[in-house]
Design a protein around this motif. Structure first.
Motif, PDB file in Angstrom:
ATOM      1  N   VAL A 216      12.448  -3.315  -3.511  1.00 20.43           N
ATOM      2  CA  VAL A 216      13.578  -4.027  -4.110  1.00 20.43           C
ATOM      3  C   VAL A 216      14.559  -4.479  -3.033  1.00 20.43           C
ATOM      4  O   VAL A 216      15.116  -5.578  -3.103  1.00 20.43           O
ATOM      5  CB  VAL A 216      14.276  -3.144  -5.162  1.00 20.43           C
ATOM      6  CG1 VAL A 216      15.485  -3.876  -5.754  1.00 20.43           C
ATOM      7  CG2 VAL A 216      13.301  -2.770  -6.268  1.00 20.43           C
ATOM      8  N   MET A 217      14.746  -3.653  -1.997  1.00 18.83           N
ATOM      9  CA  MET A 217      15.650  -4.026  -0.907  1.00 18.83           C
ATOM     10  C   MET A 217      15.133  -5.266  -0.173  1.00 18.83           C
ATOM     11  O   MET A 217      15.893  -6.205   0.097  1.00 18.83           O
ATOM     12  CB  MET A 217      15.790  -2.854   0.071  1.00 18.83           C
ATOM     13  CG  MET A 217      16.794  -3.097   1.191  1.00 18.83           C
ATOM     14  SD  MET A 217      16.771  -1.749   2.406  1.00 18.83           S
ATOM     15  CE  MET A 217      17.160  -0.353   1.356  1.00 18.83           C
ATOM     16  N   ALA A 218      13.842  -5.280   0.142  1.00 16.23           N
ATOM     17  CA  ALA A 218      13.255  -6.432   0.835  1.00 16.23           C
ATOM     18  C   ALA A 218      13.329  -7.684  -0.037  1.00 16.23           C
ATOM     19  O   ALA A 218      13.622  -8.774   0.453  1.00 16.23           O
ATOM     20  CB  ALA A 218      11.799  -6.131   1.193  1.00 16.23           C
TER      21      ALA A 218
ATOM     22  N   LYS B  35      18.041   0.616  -7.461  1.00 20.30           N
ATOM     23  CA  LYS B  35      18.632   1.211  -6.254  1.00 20.30           C
ATOM     24  C   LYS B  35      17.771   2.311  -5.639  1.00 20.30           C
ATOM     25  O   LYS B  35      17.961   2.663  -4.481  1.00 20.30           O
ATOM     26  CB  LYS B  35      20.013   1.808  -6.602  1.00 20.30           C
ATOM     27  CG  LYS B  35      21.036   0.786  -7.077  1.00 20.30           C
ATOM     28  CD  LYS B  35      22.319   1.482  -7.504  1.00 20.30           C
ATOM     29  CE  LYS B  35      23.356   0.514  -8.048  1.00 20.30           C
ATOM     30  NZ  LYS B  35      24.572   1.200  -8.522  1.00 20.30           N
ATOM     31  N   ASP B  36      16.847   2.862  -6.402  1.00 18.66           N
ATOM     32  CA  ASP B  36      16.122   4.050  -5.960  1.00 18.66           C
ATOM     33  C   ASP B  36      14.971   3.696  -5.019  1.00 18.66           C
ATOM     34  O   ASP B  36      14.044   2.991  -5.397  1.00 18.66           O
ATOM     35  CB  ASP B  36      15.568   4.791  -7.180  1.00 18.66           C
ATOM     36  CG  ASP B  36      15.223   6.239  -6.857  1.00 18.66           C
ATOM     37  OD1 ASP B  36      14.777   6.499  -5.726  1.00 18.66           O
ATOM     38  OD2 ASP B  36      15.410   7.100  -7.722  1.00 18.66           O
ATOM     39  N   THR B  37      15.044   4.195  -3.789  1.00 14.81           N
ATOM     40  CA  THR B  37      13.970   3.953  -2.818  1.00 14.81           C
ATOM     41  C   THR B  37      12.900   5.041  -2.859  1.00 14.81           C
ATOM     42  O   THR B  37      11.858   4.906  -2.232  1.00 14.81           O
ATOM     43  CB  THR B  37      14.542   3.877  -1.395  1.00 14.81           C
ATOM     44  OG1 THR B  37      15.235   5.091  -1.102  1.00 14.81           O
ATOM     45  CG2 THR B  37      15.470   2.692  -1.252  1.00 14.81           C
ATOM     46  N   GLN B  38      13.139   6.110  -3.597  1.00 15.44           N
ATOM     47  CA  GLN B  38      12.168   7.193  -3.678  1.00 15.44           C
ATOM     48  C   GLN B  38      10.911   6.745  -4.422  1.00 15.44           C
ATOM     49  O   GLN B  38       9.796   7.109  -4.054  1.00 15.44           O
ATOM     50  CB  GLN B  38      12.780   8.398  -4.388  1.00 15.44           C
ATOM     51  CG  GLN B  38      11.809   9.583  -4.536  1.00 15.44           C
ATOM     52  CD  GLN B  38      12.431  10.744  -5.271  1.00 15.44           C
ATOM     53  OE1 GLN B  38      13.622  10.740  -5.555  1.00 15.44           O
ATOM     54  NE2 GLN B  38      11.613  11.736  -5.603  1.00 15.44           N
ATOM     55  N   PHE B  39      11.087   5.956  -5.476  1.00 19.10           N
ATOM     56  CA  PHE B  39       9.956   5.528  -6.289  1.00 19.10           C
ATOM     57  C   PHE B  39       9.260   4.296  -5.711  1.00 19.10           C
ATOM     58  O   PHE B  39       8.049   4.246  -5.599  1.00 19.10           O
ATOM     59  CB  PHE B  39      10.419   5.222  -7.720  1.00 19.10           C
ATOM     60  CG  PHE B  39      10.955   6.414  -8.452  1.00 19.10           C
ATOM     61  CD1 PHE B  39      10.388   7.671  -8.272  1.00 19.10           C
ATOM     62  CD2 PHE B  39      12.030   6.288  -9.316  1.00 19.10           C
ATOM     63  CE1 PHE B  39      10.882   8.779  -8.945  1.00 19.10           C
ATOM     64  CE2 PHE B  39      12.529   7.392 -10.002  1.00 19.10           C
ATOM     65  CZ  PHE B  39      11.958   8.638  -9.808  1.00 19.10           C
TER      66      PHE B  39
ATOM     67  N   ALA C 100       8.179   3.321 -18.522  1.00 24.55           N
ATOM     68  CA  ALA C 100       8.810   2.107 -17.995  1.00 24.55           C
ATOM     69  C   ALA C 100       8.835   2.107 -16.476  1.00 24.55           C
ATOM     70  O   ALA C 100       8.640   1.063 -15.838  1.00 24.55           O
ATOM     71  CB  ALA C 100      10.227   1.968 -18.550  1.00 24.55           C
ATOM     72  N   LYS C 101       9.065   3.263 -15.899  1.00 25.49           N
ATOM     73  CA  LYS C 101       9.080   3.364 -14.433  1.00 25.49           C
ATOM     74  C   LYS C 101       7.733   2.938 -13.861  1.00 25.49           C
ATOM     75  O   LYS C 101       7.657   2.209 -12.866  1.00 25.49           O
ATOM     76  CB  LYS C 101       9.419   4.793 -14.015  1.00 25.49           C
ATOM     77  CG  LYS C 101       9.415   5.017 -12.515  1.00 25.49           C
ATOM     78  CD  LYS C 101       9.745   6.445 -12.170  1.00 25.49           C
ATOM     79  CE  LYS C 101       8.630   7.389 -12.560  1.00 25.49           C
ATOM     80  NZ  LYS C 101       8.901   8.781 -12.116  1.00 25.49           N
ATOM     81  N   ARG C 102       6.643   3.372 -14.496  1.00 22.68           N
ATOM     82  CA  ARG C 102       5.303   3.025 -14.012  1.00 22.68           C
ATOM     83  C   ARG C 102       4.941   1.577 -14.307  1.00 22.68           C
ATOM     84  O   ARG C 102       4.135   0.982 -13.595  1.00 22.68           O
ATOM     85  CB  ARG C 102       4.277   3.991 -14.610  1.00 22.68           C
ATOM     86  CG  ARG C 102       4.495   5.434 -14.191  1.00 22.68           C
ATOM     87  CD  ARG C 102       3.304   6.304 -14.525  1.00 22.68           C
ATOM     88  NE  ARG C 102       3.083   6.444 -15.958  1.00 22.68           N
ATOM     89  CZ  ARG C 102       3.550   7.453 -16.688  1.00 22.68           C
ATOM     90  NH1 ARG C 102       4.284   8.391 -16.119  1.00 22.68           N
ATOM     91  NH2 ARG C 102       3.278   7.530 -17.971  1.00 22.68           N
TER      92      ARG C 102
ATOM     93  N   LEU D 127       0.815  -1.218   0.000  1.00 26.92           N
ATOM     94  CA  LEU D 127       0.000   0.000   0.000  1.00 26.92           C
ATOM     95  C   LEU D 127       0.846   1.265   0.000  1.00 26.92           C
ATOM     96  O   LEU D 127       0.565   2.211  -0.750  1.00 26.92           O
ATOM     97  CB  LEU D 127      -0.934  -0.019   1.213  1.00 26.92           C
ATOM     98  CG  LEU D 127      -1.638   1.291   1.587  1.00 26.92           C
ATOM     99  CD1 LEU D 127      -2.602   1.720   0.482  1.00 26.92           C
ATOM    100  CD2 LEU D 127      -2.374   1.150   2.911  1.00 26.92           C
ATOM    101  N   ILE D 128       1.892   1.310   0.834  1.00 23.88           N
ATOM    102  CA  ILE D 128       2.623   2.569   1.026  1.00 23.88           C
ATOM    103  C   ILE D 128       3.783   2.741   0.041  1.00 23.88           C
ATOM    104  O   ILE D 128       4.596   3.656   0.212  1.00 23.88           O
ATOM    105  CB  ILE D 128       3.155   2.689   2.467  1.00 23.88           C
ATOM    106  CG1 ILE D 128       4.159   1.561   2.788  1.00 23.88           C
ATOM    107  CG2 ILE D 128       2.009   2.706   3.468  1.00 23.88           C
ATOM    108  CD1 ILE D 128       4.912   1.765   4.085  1.00 23.88           C
ATOM    109  N   THR D 129       3.880   1.910  -0.987  1.00 20.30           N
ATOM    110  CA  THR D 129       4.910   2.113  -2.005  1.00 20.30           C
ATOM    111  C   THR D 129       4.730   3.507  -2.611  1.00 20.30           C
ATOM    112  O   THR D 129       3.681   3.786  -3.209  1.00 20.30           O
ATOM    113  CB  THR D 129       4.806   1.048  -3.105  1.00 20.30           C
ATOM    114  OG1 THR D 129       4.878  -0.249  -2.513  1.00 20.30           O
ATOM    115  CG2 THR D 129       5.928   1.211  -4.114  1.00 20.30           C
ATOM    116  N   PRO D 130       5.703   4.413  -2.481  1.00 17.67           N
ATOM    117  CA  PRO D 130       5.480   5.840  -2.769  1.00 17.67           C
ATOM    118  C   PRO D 130       4.900   6.140  -4.151  1.00 17.67           C
ATOM    119  O   PRO D 130       3.851   6.765  -4.276  1.00 17.67           O
ATOM    120  CB  PRO D 130       6.882   6.448  -2.610  1.00 17.67           C
ATOM    121  CG  PRO D 130       7.589   5.524  -1.672  1.00 17.67           C
ATOM    122  CD  PRO D 130       7.062   4.151  -1.984  1.00 17.67           C
ATOM    123  N   GLU D 131       5.597   5.720  -5.208  1.00 15.74           N
ATOM    124  CA  GLU D 131       5.151   6.081  -6.555  1.00 15.74           C
ATOM    125  C   GLU D 131       3.831   5.411  -6.911  1.00 15.74           C
ATOM    126  O   GLU D 131       2.978   5.999  -7.581  1.00 15.74           O
ATOM    127  CB  GLU D 131       6.237   5.685  -7.576  1.00 15.74           C
ATOM    128  CG  GLU D 131       6.018   6.239  -8.960  1.00 15.74           C
ATOM    129  CD  GLU D 131       6.468   7.688  -9.106  1.00 15.74           C
ATOM    130  OE1 GLU D 131       6.435   8.191 -10.236  1.00 15.74           O
ATOM    131  OE2 GLU D 131       6.850   8.307  -8.097  1.00 15.74           O
TER     132      GLU D 131
END
Length: 459
Positions: free
Chosen positions: A366-368, A357-361, A422-424, A224-228
């Motif tokens: 990806v880290m988990a 690597k980007d945690t902002q989006f 692609a990001k979306r 739910l809280i995934t920013p992008e």
């Protein structure tokens, strides 16, 4: 009329899931009711228009009622088993609830309430929706057709057949917007709002089957809280709508390979069908599922297992026929010959690494996923724990990179496509990665012991 139409769609989806099996949990049935229902309803709308029948309230609602009656007739033939099951299923089991579960459920309800109301309050302002999806749906509702839409006439829009035209986009989102506009909606955003809510409920239901209620609540909260993704869930774009069915389809194919319950194979295939009905790039997920199921078929020789997944391509065939009949085409953007362009490959690789690597989006997704992959390495190699899901994630990602590479970017730069579209598209992988991260061997043990400890403490 709008309320009646939404109830009809939800009823269609709920009955369709029950036609596959009445043994799905309440969370699964409720969560998939709207995505499956709107998928079937919009397919019926396209068939109605293909038969040169106008898309008016009466024809659209009658088409939905016809689907409903067909599903009811199928369930009526199995009425004894259905009635017997629901006599036992009406009781809600609260014995596994605990304070941690309650805490995360309250957080999910609070954040999703704010997200849902934000989605419904603000009007459509996303550029892609205003340029294509929302506008096409609104005009369809006014002109009562898709085939001869005024904005698709070359005299009105000279570049309508150019590369990247909205004319050739898979039609589910446009048709679903037309559906709600036909029934009197002031905004199309009811569709993305209900779709994201459905994703959360359905994901909880699927996750609960492997980790229990506490693990399912934790995993659903992080999805739910995934920013992008939560940001785009309140827009009218297609990406989060697509993610709901694409990710769920892969998850249920993985559940079938793990548990060998055929209901999961059929539901996963149906969800993959709705996935390609939403966005054409969804073929990468069907391709990944076919590859993994084919590998399984080579071992067990049950060739019929391939048929449901292959049948998921039917909506693409339906759309191809409709496009051919209606003269919907655009300049080809796919490069069919093999070639090598080191610069293009390098650009794609650079963007892929940056997103990884980007945690902002994508938050901690990806880290988990990476930490889970490392922690579960031994069980993955020795016991093939979650191997099917991992394989489908990797294969679908590889297929998508191949698609990006084989496209001739005539309408935009490759950098812009990678930076935005692609990001979306990566929203599709977020539920899959969280499902993998919190359903491996160690996660199951951890949440199992946590549930047992909390239940003992409460007693």
């Amino acid at each position: 009329m709008l309320v009646l139409g939404i109830v009809l769609v939800i009823a269609i989806g709920f009955l369709a899931v029950n036609c596959i099996s009445v043994k799905f949990t309440w969370s699964e049935k409720i969560g998939f009711a709207f995505p499956v229902g709107i998928g079937l309803q919009t397919m019926m709308m396209l068939i109605i228009n293909l038969l040169k029948i106008k898309l008016i309230t009466a024809s659209v609602m009658l088409g939905g009622v016809l689907i409903l009656l067909l599903l009811l007739s199928f369930l009526y033939k199995r009425r004894d088993g259905v009635i017997m099951y629901y006599k036992k299923a009406v009781r809600i089991d609260t014995s596994n609830c605990n304070l941690v579960w309650c805490f995360f459920i309250v957080l999910i309800a609070y954040f999703e309430y704010m997200n849902f109301t934000k989605c419904m309050y603000f009007p459509t302002f996303d550029r892609d929706s205003l340029a294509g999806f929302d506008t096409i749906g609104y005009v369809m509702a006014q002109e009562h057709t898709f085939r001869n839409l005024s904005i698709f006439q070359q005299s009105y829009m000279p570049h309508i057949h150019d590369a990247g035209s909205y004319m050739t986009y898979a039609p589910m989102v446009q048709l679903s917007y037309a559906f709600v506009y036909l029934l009197g909606a002031e905004t199309s955003k009811l569709v993305p709002a209900l779709m994201y809510l459905s994703l959360l409920i359905a994901f909880y239901g699927s996750m609960q089957r492997v980790t229990g209620p506490t693990g399912a609540a934790v995993a659903t909260f992080f999805v739910l809280i995934t920013p992008e993704m939560i940001a785009f869930s309140s827009l009218s774009a297609t990406n989060v709508i697509h993610a709901a069915t694409a990710s769920s389809g892969i998850i249920y194919i993985a559940l079938w390979l793990k548990c060998r319950e055929r209901k999961d194979l059929y539901l996963g295939s149906l969800l993959l069908a709705v996935n390609i009905w939403t966005r054409s790039e969804g073929i990468v997920f069907i391709g990944a599922a076919l590859a993994v199921v084919f590998a399984d078929v080579l071992r067990n020789r049950h060739w019929k297992d391939l048929l449901p997944v292959a049948a998921a391509l039917f909506p693409a065939l339906l759309w191809a026929v409709f496009s051919w009949v209606s003269g919907f085409y655009a300049e080809n953007i796919v490069i069919f010959r093999p070639y090598w362009n080191a610069e293009k490959a390098g650009v794609i690789w650079a963007f892929m690494k940056a997103y990884y690597k980007d945690t902002q989006f994508f938050g901690w997704t990806v880290m988990a996923f990476s930490l889970s992959l490392l922690a579960n390495g031994w069980f993955l190699l020795k016991r093939k724990d979650n191997l099917a899901l991992l394989a489908m994630v990797v294969i679908s990602l590889a297929f998508y990179v191949m698609v990006l590479y084989q496209i001739d970017y005539k309408w935009d730069s490759i950098q812009n496509v990678l930076a935005y579209s692609a990001k979306r598209f990566f929203f599709c992988f977020i539920p899959m990665m969280w499902f993998y991260a919190l359903s491996n061997h160690w996660a199951r043990i951890l949440f199992g012991r946590l549930d047992s400890f909390l239940l003992l403490e409460e007693k």
